[in-house]
Design a protein around this motif. Structure first.
Motif, short mmCIF file in Angstrom:
data_model
loop_
_atom_site.label_atom_id
_atom_site.label_comp_id
_atom_site.label_asym_id
_atom_site.label_seq_id
_atom_site.Cartn_x
_atom_site.Cartn_y
_atom_site.Cartn_z
N PHE A 24 0.85 -1.20 0.00
CA PHE A 24 0.00 0.00 0.00
C PHE A 24 0.89 1.26 0.00
O PHE A 24 0.80 2.13 -0.88
CB PHE A 24 -0.90 -0.12 1.24
N GLN A 142 0.34 -0.06 9.95
CA GLN A 142 0.72 1.32 9.62
C GLN A 142 2.24 1.43 9.50
O GLN A 142 2.75 2.13 8.63
CB GLN A 142 0.19 2.29 10.68
N ILE A 149 6.39 3.50 2.01
CA ILE A 149 6.59 4.87 1.52
C ILE A 149 8.08 5.22 1.53
O ILE A 149 8.64 5.72 0.54
CB ILE A 149 5.81 5.88 2.40
N ILE A 266 2.87 13.68 1.86
CA ILE A 266 3.41 12.42 1.31
C ILE A 266 3.61 12.53 -0.21
O ILE A 266 4.62 12.11 -0.75
CB ILE A 266 2.45 11.24 1.63
N PHE A 353 1.76 13.09 13.21
CA PHE A 353 0.85 12.17 12.52
C PHE A 353 1.29 10.72 12.76
O PHE A 353 0.50 9.87 13.13
CB PHE A 353 0.84 12.46 11.01
N GLY A 358 -1.76 8.18 12.51
CA GLY A 358 -1.78 7.14 11.47
C GLY A 358 -2.09 5.75 12.03
O GLY A 358 -3.07 5.12 11.63
N TRP A 362 -6.05 3.27 12.03
CA TRP A 362 -6.31 1.90 11.53
C TRP A 362 -6.69 0.96 12.66
O TRP A 362 -7.50 0.04 12.48
CB TRP A 362 -5.10 1.38 10.75
C1 BGC Z 1 -2.97 6.93 5.55
C2 BGC Z 1 -2.38 7.28 4.22
C3 BGC Z 1 -1.08 8.00 4.42
C4 BGC Z 1 -0.14 7.21 5.29
C5 BGC Z 1 1.10 8.00 5.64
C6 BGC Z 1 -1.96 6.15 6.34
O1 BGC Z 1 -2.50 5.86 7.58
O2 BGC Z 1 -4.14 6.18 5.37
O3 BGC Z 1 -3.31 8.04 3.52
O4 BGC Z 1 -0.46 8.22 3.19
O5 BGC Z 1 -0.78 6.87 6.50
O6 BGC Z 1 1.97 7.26 6.43
#
Ligand code: BGC
Length: 448
Positions: A24, A142, A149, A266, A353, A358, A362
Motif C-alpha cells: 500500500f 501502519q 513509503i 506524502i 501524525f 496514522g 487503523w
Molecule cells: C494513511 C495514508 C497516508 C499514510 C502515511 C496512512 O495511515 O491512510 O493516507 O499516506 O498513512 O503514512
C-alpha cells in the motif's frame, strides 16, 4: 502451544499480513519519483499527469468497497493471496507499458489491490490478535505502510538519475516485495473468526488453540462463535439507527485524517519544499528524510497505544498537527518558511501524525465497529478515506498555486483543530477491551 510461543506465532502471522500495508505504502508513493519521466515519455499535459497519479486512488476506492464482502465470501487469507498476485502483475504491467492507456490500466487494477489490502490486512490482524496487544499488532500495518513509503522514496532517490528508463525500474521494483508477500502468505492460517463465520468450527478451534496458547477454552470459542454468527450484516444494516453512531464516527475519522493534509505532504513534499525556496535535488533529499521520520515515529504509537490508549494519542496528535500547520501557514504569510525552518515544521507535522494519528486510525477502524456491521462498516470508512485522499490530492496543487501556502496550511490547521474537538466528543476508548466488549459498549452508550 506455550503462551510465549503462541505470541511469537501471532507476531509472525501479523507481520506477514502487514506486508499488504507495505505494498500500500509503496504503491502510493513510488509515483512521486516517476512523475517527471512519465510526463516526458507519454507526452502528458497537466490533466493527464494528474490522472496518471490519481488513477491508482480511483482503483483504491473501488477495491476498498468490494474487499469486505468479498473476503466474507472467499476468506481473508485467500483474498490476501489474490491481492499479492495482483500487486506483482500490475507492478510489471505499469513498468513495461508502451502506451498511456496500458499504464493507466496497470494503475487502476493495482489500485484495486491496494484498496483491498487497506481493508483486509488490518482486519485480519485484529481477528487473530489477543486484545491486550491488538493495538500494537494492528499498528504494525501502519508501520508497514510507512516502510513502503520510505522504501519507495529511497528507490526514487537512488534511481532518479540512471536515465530515461528509470521510471520503469521504479515500478518494476514493486514486484519483489509482492512476490515475497505472495510466498509468505502460504504460512499464515485462515482467520479463525472468519472460519467460525463460515461454519468451519473444527478448523477454527485448531487455530484458536495455536494463537491463544493453552487458554483457548471452549468458552472462548463459543463466545467468538456467537459473535461470528451475528456477523452477517449487509449494506441494509448500515441504515439501522442502532449502528448510526459508530458508522458516523468511522466516516468522520476517515474524512478528518485526510482533510488535515497528510497526503499533501506524502505526495507533494518536493513541490512544497520547492515553493518554500529549495532546489529540486535538496527537495528530493528532504522528502527522503520526511519518509524516514514518518517511519521512525510510528514506533512511538506501537509502544504506547495499548498502555495510554487510543484517545489520548489522537488528542495529542491532533494538537501537534494543528500547531505545526499553523506555524507553516504563518511562515508562508510572513516569509520565514525558507531553508531549514520549513523542513522542521513539515517534520513536526509528519512526526505527530506518525506517532499518534496514522496507526491509531487503523487500529480504531479494525476494532471499533459492532461485530454485525464490522466488515461492511470498515469498507465504508476505508472507502471514505480513499475518496477524500483522492479529492485532497487532486485539488491541493490548485489551491496552493491560487491561494498560496499561508491560506492552504491555515485551512489544514483549522481542520486539525476540528479533529481535536471531534476526538474529545466522539471517539470511544477501546484500549484493553475485547471486540465483544466494544460491541456491548455501543449498546450501553445508546441506552444512556
Ligand atoms: C494513511 C495514508 C497516508 C499514510 C502515511 C496512512 O495511515 O491512510 O493516507 O499516506 O498513512 O503514512
Amino acid at each position: 502451544m506455550q503462551p510465549e510461543k503462541s505470541n511469537r506465532y501471532i507476531y509472525l502471522i501479523s507481520f506477514i499480513a502487514a506486508l499488504g500495508g507495505l505494498m500500500f505504502g509503496f504503491d502510493i508513493a513510488i509515483i512521486s519519483g516517476a512523475v517527471p519521466f512519465i510526463k516526458e515519455y507519454f507526452q502528458l499535459d497537466e490533466l493527464q499527469l494528474g490522472w496518471a497519479v490519481s488513477s491508482l486512488l480511483v482503483g483504491c476506492i473501488f477495491g476498498s468497497v468490494v474487499a469486505g464482502k468479498l473476503s466474507d465470501r472467499i476468506g481473508r487469507k485467500r483474498l490476501l493471496i489474490w491481492i499479492a498476485l495482483i500487486f506483482a502483475v500490475t507492478s510489471i504491467v505499469t513498468a513495461i507499458a508502451q502506451s498511456f492507456p496500458l499504464f493507466i490500466f496497470g494503475r487502476l487494477i493495482g489500485g484495486l489491490a491496494v484498496g483491498a489490502a487497506s481493508v483486509i490486512s488490518p482486519l485480519y490482524i485484529a481477528e487473530v490478535a489477543p486484545h491486550f496487544i491488538r493495538g500494537k499488532l494492528v499498528s504494525l500495518n501502519q508501520l508497514a505502510i510507512t516502510i513502503g513509503i520510505f522504501v519507495s522514496y529511497f528507490i526514487n532517490y537512488m534511481l532518479h538519475d540512471i536515465g530515461e528508463d528509470s521510471w520503469r525500474w521504479m515500478f518494476a521494483s514493486g514486484a519483489i516485495p509482492s512476490v515475497i508477500f505472495f510466498g509468505l502468505l502460504f504460512l499464515v492460517p485462515e482467520s479463525p473468526r472468519w472460519l467460525l463465520y463460515a461454519g468451519r468450527k473444527l478448523e477454527a478451534l485448531k487455530i484458536f488453540k495455536k494463537i491463544g496458547g493453552d487458554n483457548a477454552s471452549l468458552d472462548d470459542i463459543s463466545s467468538h462463535e456467537r459473535t461470528a454468527k451475528n456477523e452477517s450484516g449487509g449494506l441494509s444494516d448500515l441504515v439501522n439507527p442502532k449502528y448510526r453512531k459508530p458508522l458516523m464516527v468511522g466516516i468522520f475519522l476517515a474524512v478528518l485524517i485526510q482533510i488535515t493534509g497528510i497526503n499533501t505532504v506524502i505526495d507533494y513534499a518536493p513541490i512544497i519544499l520547492k515553493s518554500a525556496g529549495e532546489t529540486i535535488d535538496t527537495a528530493l533529499f528532504q522528502t527522503f528524510i520526511i519518509g524516514f521520520i514518518n517511519f521512525a515515529f510510528t514506533f512511538i504509537a506501537i509502544f504506547t497505544i495499548d498502555r495510554i490508549g487510543r484517545k489520548p494519542l489522537y488528542i495529542a496528535g491532533s494538537i501537534g498537527m494543528s500547531l505545526s500547520l499553523l506555524l507553516l501557514s504563518l511562515g508562508f504569510f510572513f516569509d520565514f518558511v525558507q531553508g531549514v525552518y520549513g523542513l522542521i515544521l513539515l517534520l513536526l507535522f509528519i512526526g505527530f501524525f506518525a506517532a499518534c494519528i496514522g496507526p491509531t486510525f487503523w487500529v480504531l477502524l479494525s476494532e471499533m465497529f459492532p461485530g454485525k456491521i464490522r466488515g461492511v462498516a470498515i469498507s465504508v470508512a476505508v472507502f471514505t478515506n480513499w475518496l477524500m485522499n483522492f479529492l485532497v490530492v487532486l485539488f491541493f496543487p490548485y489551491v496552493l498555486q491560487n491561494f498560496g501556502g499561508g491560506v492552504t496550511f491555515g485551512i489544514l490547521s483549522l481542520m486539525a483543530a476540528l479533529m481535536i474537538v471531534f476526538t474529545v466528543l466522539f471517539i470511544p476508548e477501546t484500549k484493553g477491551k475485547s471486540l465483544e466488549e466494544i460491541d456491548k459498549q455501543w449498546l450501553i452508550d445508546r441506552a444512556k
